[in-house]
Design a protein around this motif. Sequence first.
Motif, mmCIF file in Angstrom:
data_model
loop_
_atom_site.group_PDB
_atom_site.id
_atom_site.type_symbol
_atom_site.label_atom_id
_atom_site.label_comp_id
_atom_site.label_asym_id
_atom_site.label_seq_id
_atom_site.Cartn_x
_atom_site.Cartn_y
_atom_site.Cartn_z
ATOM 1 N N ASP A 135 -24.695 65.812 7.497
ATOM 2 C CA ASP A 135 -23.983 65.973 8.761
ATOM 3 C C ASP A 135 -22.723 65.109 8.743
ATOM 4 N N GLU A 136 -21.529 65.727 8.628
ATOM 5 C CA GLU A 136 -20.286 64.949 8.581
ATOM 6 C C GLU A 136 -20.035 64.213 9.901
ATOM 7 N N GLY A 137 -20.548 64.768 10.981
ATOM 8 C CA GLY A 137 -20.394 64.099 12.279
ATOM 9 C C GLY A 137 -21.098 62.753 12.300
ATOM 10 N N ALA A 138 -22.167 62.642 11.520
ATOM 11 C CA ALA A 138 -22.899 61.370 11.470
ATOM 12 C C ALA A 138 -22.038 60.282 10.840
ATOM 13 N N ILE A 139 -21.166 60.667 9.896
ATOM 14 C CA ILE A 139 -20.264 59.684 9.260
ATOM 15 C C ILE A 139 -19.305 59.146 10.318
ATOM 16 N N ASP A 140 -18.724 60.066 11.111
ATOM 17 C CA ASP A 140 -17.830 59.633 12.201
ATOM 18 C C ASP A 140 -18.575 58.731 13.165
ATOM 19 N N GLU A 141 -19.776 59.139 13.487
ATOM 20 C CA GLU A 141 -20.560 58.345 14.453
ATOM 21 C C GLU A 141 -20.801 56.947 13.911
ATOM 22 N N LEU A 142 -21.123 56.873 12.616
ATOM 23 C CA LEU A 142 -21.384 55.564 12.002
ATOM 24 C C LEU A 142 -20.140 54.691 12.038
ATOM 25 N N ILE A 143 -19.000 55.279 11.637
ATOM 26 C CA ILE A 143 -17.758 54.501 11.619
ATOM 27 C C ILE A 143 -17.389 54.060 13.027
ATOM 28 N N ASN A 144 -17.560 54.921 14.006
ATOM 29 C CA ASN A 144 -17.271 54.548 15.405
ATOM 30 C C ASN A 144 -18.187 53.419 15.869
ATOM 31 N N ASN A 145 -19.453 53.558 15.519
ATOM 32 C CA ASN A 145 -20.403 52.507 15.914
ATOM 33 C C ASN A 145 -20.002 51.170 15.311
ATOM 34 N N LEU A 146 -19.581 51.220 14.055
ATOM 35 C CA LEU A 146 -19.233 49.964 13.372
ATOM 36 C C LEU A 146 -17.958 49.353 13.947
ATOM 37 N N THR A 154 -13.236 44.694 9.872
ATOM 38 C CA THR A 154 -12.652 45.951 9.385
ATOM 39 C C THR A 154 -13.729 46.815 8.757
ATOM 40 N N VAL A 155 -13.505 48.105 8.857
ATOM 41 C CA VAL A 155 -14.380 49.091 8.224
ATOM 42 C C VAL A 155 -13.465 49.992 7.409
ATOM 43 N N SER A 156 -13.691 50.058 6.113
ATOM 44 C CA SER A 156 -12.819 50.943 5.308
ATOM 45 C C SER A 156 -13.691 51.939 4.550
ATOM 46 N N LEU A 157 -13.249 53.169 4.639
ATOM 47 C CA LEU A 157 -13.950 54.263 3.947
ATOM 48 C C LEU A 157 -13.359 54.334 2.555
ATOM 49 N N ASP A 158 -14.111 53.869 1.566
ATOM 50 C CA ASP A 158 -13.578 53.780 0.209
ATOM 51 C C ASP A 158 -13.625 55.115 -0.519
ATOM 52 N N ASN A 159 -14.663 55.863 -0.190
ATOM 53 C CA ASN A 159 -14.892 57.075 -0.970
ATOM 54 C C ASN A 159 -15.640 58.086 -0.114
ATOM 55 N N LEU A 160 -15.204 59.314 -0.179
ATOM 56 C CA LEU A 160 -15.916 60.381 0.541
ATOM 57 C C LEU A 160 -15.777 61.657 -0.272
ATOM 58 N N ASN A 161 -16.904 62.233 -0.617
ATOM 59 C CA ASN A 161 -16.808 63.531 -1.294
ATOM 60 C C ASN A 161 -18.015 64.370 -0.914
ATOM 61 N N ARG A 162 -17.806 65.663 -1.052
ATOM 62 C CA ARG A 162 -18.875 66.623 -0.704
ATOM 63 C C ARG A 162 -19.267 67.351 -1.970
ATOM 64 N N ARG A 164 -21.568 70.102 -4.352
ATOM 65 C CA ARG A 164 -21.861 71.540 -4.255
ATOM 66 C C ARG A 164 -23.107 71.771 -3.406
ATOM 67 N N ASP A 165 -23.985 70.743 -3.367
ATOM 68 C CA ASP A 165 -25.204 70.896 -2.577
ATOM 69 C C ASP A 165 -24.936 70.691 -1.083
ATOM 70 N N GLY A 166 -23.661 70.445 -0.731
ATOM 71 C CA GLY A 166 -23.320 70.293 0.680
ATOM 72 C C GLY A 166 -23.565 68.900 1.216
ATOM 73 N N ILE A 167 -23.987 68.007 0.325
ATOM 74 C CA ILE A 167 -24.270 66.640 0.786
ATOM 75 C C ILE A 167 -22.984 65.818 0.675
ATOM 76 N N TYR A 168 -22.696 65.132 1.784
ATOM 77 C CA TYR A 168 -21.536 64.226 1.795
ATOM 78 C C TYR A 168 -21.996 62.879 1.254
ATOM 79 N N ARG A 169 -21.242 62.426 0.260
ATOM 80 C CA ARG A 169 -21.537 61.090 -0.272
ATOM 81 C C ARG A 169 -20.339 60.184 0.008
ATOM 82 N N PHE A 170 -20.602 59.017 0.546
ATOM 83 C CA PHE A 170 -19.480 58.157 0.940
ATOM 84 C C PHE A 170 -19.855 56.701 0.724
#
Lengths: 179, 239
Positions: A135-146, A154-162, A164-170
């Motif tokens: 759920d990509e929305g969960a990533i936004d929610e996490l960053i907002n919460n932090l 500071t919170v920095s998103l170093d890496n984000l990729n999706r 083929r299995d549809g799983i977002y890894r960050f």
Amino acid sequence: MARFSIDLLPLEFKAESLKRAKFYKVQNISVLTILVVVFLSSLTVALRFLQSQKISQINNVLAQSQSRVSSLKDTEVQVTVLKNRLTTIDKYLGVTSLQVQMYSLIQKLLPGPISLSSLAVNNNREILLQANTLDEGAIDELINNLTDQDKISTVSLDNLNRGRDGIYRFSLTIKPKQK
Amino acid sequence: MREATLKFYQQNRLIIFPIMIVLCCLTLILIVILPQTGKLLGNQAAAGAIQKKSAVLEAKAAELENYDTADLNNKVKFALGSLPAEKDFATAVGFIQNLTATSGFSIASLTLGGDFKDQNTTSYSINLNLLGPIKSLQTLLNNIENSPRLMRVRSMESTTKADSETGSIFLIVDILYAADTGRLGAIDSPLPQLSQTDQEILSELVRLNPAPVVSAGFPTEGQSTTEELPSRGKANPFE
């Protein structure tokens, strides 16, 4: 018949007599003065003697007190060690380190859909978080919460990729506010 | 010569005699009265200071005598059990083994790290590789930091396998100690007082660890210097 006297004494004798009387007067005063000074000297010396005796007694009492305290030196060492230890222990006992606080905070703020792969808290209390979610929305929610947290600088998103299995890894780097 | 002197004295004795008396008085005052009076006043102040010091020492001695030696030794034992004076590898490892086992983790490897010095304490680190349920990591961390043996988590790293609740955790735990030998100041230095906070800390230490282990290096009076190792592993290994 009126009485009259004739002073047949020579004038020099009379002067001598007056001078002698004057001298006796001065002599008496002088002797009295020196007697008073001698008395004061004796009094001062006597007081000094009494004082030195008193000081000697006080010193004996002091020596006894010092000896009494010296004999209890082991107890004093125990009390000193105990106090020093307890003062230091008070700073740590029941106090959570910032590293553990940060970990607790992340665990609390992690939304349900996010699965944690790895979490590292280093010496500087920075957190490196690697997670994945569908759920990509969960990533936004996490960053907002932090970012809403007072303790986090500071919170920095170093890496984000999706994949083929549809799983977002960050991966996120979270830096706490320095005290 | 003598007759001339006597004649001179007789003629001027009204002046000479008082002058001689004044000189004698001045001599007595300068040589005896003034110095002795000065010393009297000076010694009076010194005597007061000595009496004050003596009173302080008497009060200190009375306070020290009021301490129950056995109770004090016991309290020191608890304090040293929590924050010893020297490195206590065996005790610390025993604590960590108990804490990890209680939280459901197993120790894959354990190594000793370097020393770290703070304002009040020194510490040595223990590096742990653990395997166990990630959900219990928070409990483990809380147990480590609330342990009666003072420890701090310096860093941690956890890795979870996909679709698995178990993971591997790498922890660096600082084990605190303080090399305070209890050196005393001057004999009339004030005795440290145990405050209400200190009593509360002692009660907490007793609650957390009713049987503290004191490492060698600072034997308390009547205390054996032999280490008592905490029990390790399961009570019955065949269960």
